[in-house]
Motif scaffolding. Structure first.
Motif, PDB file in Angstrom:
ATOM      1  N   GLY A 191     -21.192 -14.714 -10.895  1.00  0.00           N
ATOM      2  CA  GLY A 191     -22.465 -15.411 -11.039  1.00  0.00           C
ATOM      3  C   GLY A 191     -23.681 -14.527 -11.209  1.00  0.00           C
ATOM      4  O   GLY A 191     -24.806 -15.025 -11.257  1.00  0.00           O
ATOM      5  N   HIS A 192     -23.495 -13.217 -11.316  1.00  0.00           N
ATOM      6  CA  HIS A 192     -24.626 -12.318 -11.524  1.00  0.00           C
ATOM      7  C   HIS A 192     -25.038 -12.344 -13.000  1.00  0.00           C
ATOM      8  O   HIS A 192     -24.192 -12.262 -13.894  1.00  0.00           O
ATOM      9  N   ALA A 193     -26.335 -12.433 -13.243  1.00  0.00           N
ATOM     10  CA  ALA A 193     -26.851 -12.522 -14.616  1.00  0.00           C
ATOM     11  C   ALA A 193     -27.019 -11.125 -15.210  1.00  0.00           C
ATOM     12  O   ALA A 193     -28.117 -10.719 -15.619  1.00  0.00           O
ATOM     13  N   VAL A 194     -25.931 -10.370 -15.254  1.00  0.00           N
ATOM     14  CA  VAL A 194     -25.992  -9.006 -15.788  1.00  0.00           C
ATOM     15  C   VAL A 194     -25.815  -9.043 -17.304  1.00  0.00           C
ATOM     16  O   VAL A 194     -25.095  -9.892 -17.835  1.00  0.00           O
ATOM     17  N   ASP A 195     -26.471  -8.105 -17.985  1.00  0.00           N
ATOM     18  CA  ASP A 195     -26.402  -8.079 -19.444  1.00  0.00           C
ATOM     19  C   ASP A 195     -26.374  -6.658 -20.006  1.00  0.00           C
ATOM     20  O   ASP A 195     -26.506  -6.474 -21.221  1.00  0.00           O
ATOM     21  N   THR A 196     -26.195  -5.656 -19.138  1.00  0.00           N
ATOM     22  CA  THR A 196     -26.341  -4.260 -19.566  1.00  0.00           C
ATOM     23  C   THR A 196     -25.163  -3.401 -19.120  1.00  0.00           C
ATOM     24  O   THR A 196     -24.797  -3.384 -17.948  1.00  0.00           O
ATOM     25  N   LEU A 197     -24.587  -2.693 -20.098  1.00  0.00           N
ATOM     26  CA  LEU A 197     -23.611  -1.643 -19.829  1.00  0.00           C
ATOM     27  C   LEU A 197     -24.193  -0.344 -20.370  1.00  0.00           C
ATOM     28  O   LEU A 197     -24.206  -0.117 -21.581  1.00  0.00           O
ATOM     29  N   SER A 198     -24.694   0.494 -19.477  1.00  0.00           N
ATOM     30  CA  SER A 198     -25.295   1.776 -19.843  1.00  0.00           C
ATOM     31  C   SER A 198     -24.209   2.834 -19.778  1.00  0.00           C
ATOM     32  O   SER A 198     -23.875   3.347 -18.713  1.00  0.00           O
ATOM     33  N   MET A 199     -23.642   3.150 -20.939  1.00  0.00           N
ATOM     34  CA  MET A 199     -22.543   4.122 -20.966  1.00  0.00           C
ATOM     35  C   MET A 199     -22.443   4.711 -22.357  1.00  0.00           C
ATOM     36  O   MET A 199     -22.721   4.050 -23.354  1.00  0.00           O
TER      37      MET A 199
END
Length: 227
Positions: A191-199
């Motif tokens: 349920g976390h509104a995450v939208d970023t993969l910094s890699m």
């Protein structure tokens, strides 16, 4: 001296090519220029090309650059280890912090963010390769860390960051990034509104984009080797 404008265009082309090759939407990968130890005139060359996102590792060095370039409306990303006694200025100066690996650090950033500022975007740094010398939370701690950080005021949990153990083997690069993507999917499922993969860096850009990177942090390929 490296032709920074030409290097910038080459990296943009490489990102676009990888997006197409791996079925990613065009412009789905954001270029973050890692500008630590670089001079203002080098940053200005990239700004003149249209680059707006810059990453720094060292607070004192970054503060001078941020002040000098205040009129440029840039986005500043902190990617170095966050010391507890420096959370105040980091929270006030930066738009993003990619290297949060403890609840204590997140809470201090939350408390230090000025009420009039937009929420500070944060990524949880994962020690994806389990290296003793690397910063980052263990993979099995990410779910609980995210749960404790998400409700904090003044900060917004955006996703995950990792710097895997270096290797020239594309398959091994992809495996490490795939594990980060799995953790990211688990946060979304919770349920976390995450939208970023910094890699992804100059060394493993292709593998990172193949596995879903939304931000790549590029220094050497833009500016050349540091002195």
């Amino acid at each position: 001296m490296k032709n920074i404008q030409a290097a910038y265009q080459a990296i943009k082309d490489e990102i676009a090519s990888a997006e197409q090759r791996f079925g990613r939407p065009r412009h789905s990968v954001r270029l973050i220029a890692v500008s630590k130890t670089r001079q203002l005139q080098e940053l200005q060359q990239l700004i003149d090309c249209g680059q707006q996102d810059f990453a720094e590792n060292y607070l004192q060095e970054a503060a001078g650059k941020i002040a000098a370039l205040a009129d440029e409306r840039l986005n500043w990303h902190f990617i170095g280890p966050v010391q507890a006694n420096k959370t105040g200025p980091i929270a006030r100066l930066f738009d993003w912090v990619h290297s949060v690996d403890r609840e204590k650090i997140a809470r201090r950033l939350s408390q230090a963010r000025a009420p009039g500022q937009a929420a500070l975007n944060i990524c949880l740094q994962v020690n994806i390769s389990g290296e003793a010398s690397k910063s980052g939370a263990d993979a099995d701690k990410i779910a609980s860390l995210a749960a404790s950080i998400s409700p904090l005021p003044g900060v917004r949990l955006r996703g995950l960051m990792a710097l895997p153990a270096p290797t020239d083997d594309l398959a091994r690069q992809r495996r490490a990034f795939a594990r980060l993507r799995e953790l990211y999917a688990e946060l979304q499922a919770a349920g976390h509104a995450v939208d970023t993969l910094s890699m992804g860096t100059s060394h493993d850009l292709e593998a990172a984009i193949a596995e879903g990177a939304t931000m790549v942090r590029i220094g050497t390929a833009l500016f050349g080797p540091r002195d």
